[in-house]
Design a protein around this motif. Structure first.
Motif, short mmCIF file in Angstrom:
data_model
loop_
_atom_site.label_atom_id
_atom_site.label_comp_id
_atom_site.label_asym_id
_atom_site.label_seq_id
_atom_site.Cartn_x
_atom_site.Cartn_y
_atom_site.Cartn_z
N VAL A 85 7.20 -38.76 -22.67
CA VAL A 85 6.30 -37.90 -21.89
C VAL A 85 5.96 -36.64 -22.66
CG1 VAL A 85 6.11 -36.49 -19.79
CG2 VAL A 85 7.06 -38.80 -19.67
N GLU A 86 6.95 -36.03 -23.30
CA GLU A 86 6.69 -34.79 -24.02
C GLU A 86 5.79 -35.02 -25.23
OE1 GLU A 86 8.95 -30.68 -25.08
OE2 GLU A 86 10.16 -32.46 -24.75
N LEU A 87 6.01 -36.12 -25.95
CA LEU A 87 5.16 -36.42 -27.10
C LEU A 87 3.71 -36.65 -26.68
CD1 LEU A 87 7.59 -38.82 -28.98
CD2 LEU A 87 6.70 -36.67 -29.90
N LEU A 88 3.51 -37.37 -25.59
CA LEU A 88 2.16 -37.63 -25.12
C LEU A 88 1.50 -36.35 -24.60
CD1 LEU A 88 2.71 -41.07 -23.40
CD2 LEU A 88 1.38 -40.63 -25.47
N TYR A 89 2.28 -35.51 -23.94
CA TYR A 89 1.76 -34.22 -23.48
C TYR A 89 1.23 -33.40 -24.65
CZ TYR A 89 2.05 -29.25 -22.31
OH TYR A 89 1.78 -27.91 -22.17
N LEU A 90 2.00 -33.33 -25.73
CA LEU A 90 1.58 -32.56 -26.90
C LEU A 90 0.34 -33.18 -27.54
CD1 LEU A 90 5.06 -31.81 -28.49
CD2 LEU A 90 3.54 -30.16 -27.41
N ALA A 91 0.27 -34.52 -27.52
CA ALA A 91 -0.89 -35.20 -28.10
C ALA A 91 -2.15 -34.92 -27.28
CB ALA A 91 -0.64 -36.70 -28.17
N VAL A 92 -2.00 -34.87 -25.96
CA VAL A 92 -3.14 -34.63 -25.09
C VAL A 92 -3.53 -33.15 -25.09
CG1 VAL A 92 -3.94 -34.68 -22.69
CG2 VAL A 92 -2.62 -36.61 -23.62
N CYS A 138 1.22 -41.76 -18.36
CA CYS A 138 1.57 -43.05 -17.77
C CYS A 138 2.64 -43.72 -18.62
CB CYS A 138 0.35 -43.94 -17.66
SG CYS A 138 -0.99 -43.20 -16.67
N VAL A 139 3.72 -44.12 -17.99
CA VAL A 139 4.82 -44.81 -18.67
C VAL A 139 4.97 -46.18 -18.04
CG1 VAL A 139 7.26 -44.75 -19.31
CG2 VAL A 139 5.96 -42.61 -19.15
N TYR A 140 4.63 -47.22 -18.77
CA TYR A 140 4.61 -48.58 -18.25
C TYR A 140 5.56 -49.45 -19.07
CZ TYR A 140 0.31 -46.92 -15.98
OH TYR A 140 -0.62 -46.21 -15.24
N THR A 141 6.68 -49.81 -18.49
CA THR A 141 7.72 -50.53 -19.22
C THR A 141 7.90 -51.94 -18.67
OG1 THR A 141 9.64 -50.00 -17.81
CG2 THR A 141 8.90 -48.30 -19.37
N GLY A 197 -2.48 -40.31 -21.48
CA GLY A 197 -1.57 -40.78 -22.51
C GLY A 197 -0.74 -41.91 -21.93
N ILE A 198 -0.43 -42.91 -22.75
CA ILE A 198 0.30 -44.08 -22.26
C ILE A 198 1.48 -44.38 -23.17
CG2 ILE A 198 0.20 -46.57 -21.84
CD1 ILE A 198 -2.74 -46.27 -21.12
N ALA A 199 2.66 -44.54 -22.55
CA ALA A 199 3.85 -45.02 -23.24
C ALA A 199 4.18 -46.40 -22.70
CB ALA A 199 5.02 -44.08 -23.02
N ALA A 200 4.53 -47.31 -23.58
CA ALA A 200 4.85 -48.67 -23.15
C ALA A 200 5.98 -49.22 -24.00
CB ALA A 200 3.63 -49.59 -23.25
N SER A 201 6.89 -49.95 -23.38
CA SER A 201 7.88 -50.71 -24.13
C SER A 201 7.22 -51.99 -24.61
CB SER A 201 9.09 -51.02 -23.25
OG SER A 201 8.69 -51.71 -22.07
N ALA A 202 7.75 -52.56 -25.69
CA ALA A 202 7.08 -53.72 -26.29
C ALA A 202 8.07 -54.81 -26.68
CB ALA A 202 6.28 -53.28 -27.50
N PRO A 203 8.78 -55.41 -25.70
CA PRO A 203 9.66 -56.51 -26.04
C PRO A 203 8.90 -57.77 -26.40
CG PRO A 203 9.56 -56.25 -23.67
CD PRO A 203 8.81 -55.09 -24.27
#
Length: 324
Positions: free
Chosen positions: A281-288, A41-44, A96-102
């Motif tokens: 996405v690739e980093l989270l895939y490897l982590a999972v 999941c990529v939530y920006t 796995g979750i990626a998020a921007s953090a402004p």
């Protein structure tokens, strides 16, 4: 601090030759195959415009290459919406979750709830200084202070003596970091200028910038923090005033490259947002998949790199392909 570029570069090798078709602000791609059960999941805070559509394409291309299911959603600079989206992802099966953090404080509870649930997380684009506070194992993007410092040095070389630094999202700490970084290295004064909401009203932003330039003829440089603002508001304002004002920007677009080519834009800082989406996405895939949390506890920098008249032709093709 030097980020582990070698790791990021190795991961980027997977980018070449991937394709995607959806550049809307939200997408949910369901994969088939052995990795289809892995939901990334990529939530920006993105708005689906020129910049974020490229980041989304990077995420989609990585998901297609890896065969994982992707849920991509932008929140159009609505921090509360982004937080609620992350919270929904925690309960909705994100592995796995990626998020921007402004606006880190706005999403801190949501990100920490993901970490508490055992979901690996990374921050992307904004958040390089706070990713650990949010429970993320690495950050993918550029350091905005560093980008600003490099811009300040570039404006020095171009002979500017006073910079206007228009901020198009008042709640985005990364934008003020860019201005602050420029102030550290620029030999003259850097004036931060509020044009909140500029991306939704470029005509109104142009009017505000033009008024600021007319009110202070000593301003001879404008550091735009977004390529659409640069080409849609700053350059028209400069042309309307008719003064000799040097313009530089952060981020790329076809219009920005055209402006570099015709000389109305001195430079654009490329933070390579396609790589940000892809690597997240690739980093989270490897982590999972393999319990690999790369980065060594440091951010992975994707920029800053400069595009000028000297290399604009070489960059043009990748921008047209949607990968820069």
């Amino acid at each position: 601090m030097i980020a582990p570029f070698a790791v990021a570069a190795a991961l980027v090798l997977g980018i070449t030759g991937c394709t995607a078709s959806n550049t809307d602000d939200a997408s949910d791609s369901n994969a088939d195959g052995d990795n289809a059960s892995i939901k990334i999941c990529v939530y920006t805070h993105g708005d689906g415009g020129t910049f974020w559509s490229v980041a989304q394409k990077g995420a989609e291309d990585a998901a297609e290459s890896l065969g994982v299911t992707l849920d991509y959603q932008g929140s159009t600079n609505d921090s509360a919406k982004q937080a609620s989206t992350i919270e929904a992802g925690v309960s909705g099966g994100c592995n796995g979750i990626a998020a921007s953090a402004p606006d880190p404080g706005a999403i801190e509870d949501a990100m920490l709830s993901a970490a508490d649930a055992g979901i690996p997380t990374v921050t992307i684009n904004s958040g390089s200084a706070v990713f650990k506070d949010l429970g993320a194992f690495t950050h993918v993007g550029q350091d905005e202070i560093v980008a600003g410092r490099e811009a300040g040095l570039r404006f020095n070389e171009l002979g500017a003596t006073k910079l206007l630094c228009p901020i198009q999202e008042a709640a985005n700490s990364g934008l003020t970091d860019r201005c602050d970084g420029a102030a550290e290295t620029f030999n003259g004064e850097v004036e931060q200028f509020n044009i909140d909401g500029a991306l939704a009203d470029l005509t109104g932003a142009e009017s505000k910038i033009r008024a600021a330039l007319q009110a202070d003829p000593s301003i001879d440089g404008v550091f735009a923090l977004n390529s659409d603002v640069a080409t849609g508001a700053v350059i028209p304002a400069v042309e309307a005033v008719g003064a000799d004002i040097t313009v530089g920007t952060v981020d790329l677009s076809s219009d920005a490259l055209a402006a570099i080519t015709d000389g109305s834009l001195a430079f654009a800082i490329d933070q390579q947002q396609y790589a940000q989406g892809y690597l997240a996405v690739e980093l989270l895939y490897l982590a999972v998949k393999d319990a690999l949390k790369l980065g060594g506890g440091l951010p992975m920098y994707t920029g800053p790199a400069f595009v000028t008249a000297d290399n604009v032709d070489a960059v043009q093709a990748s921008v047209e392909a949607g990968t820069r």
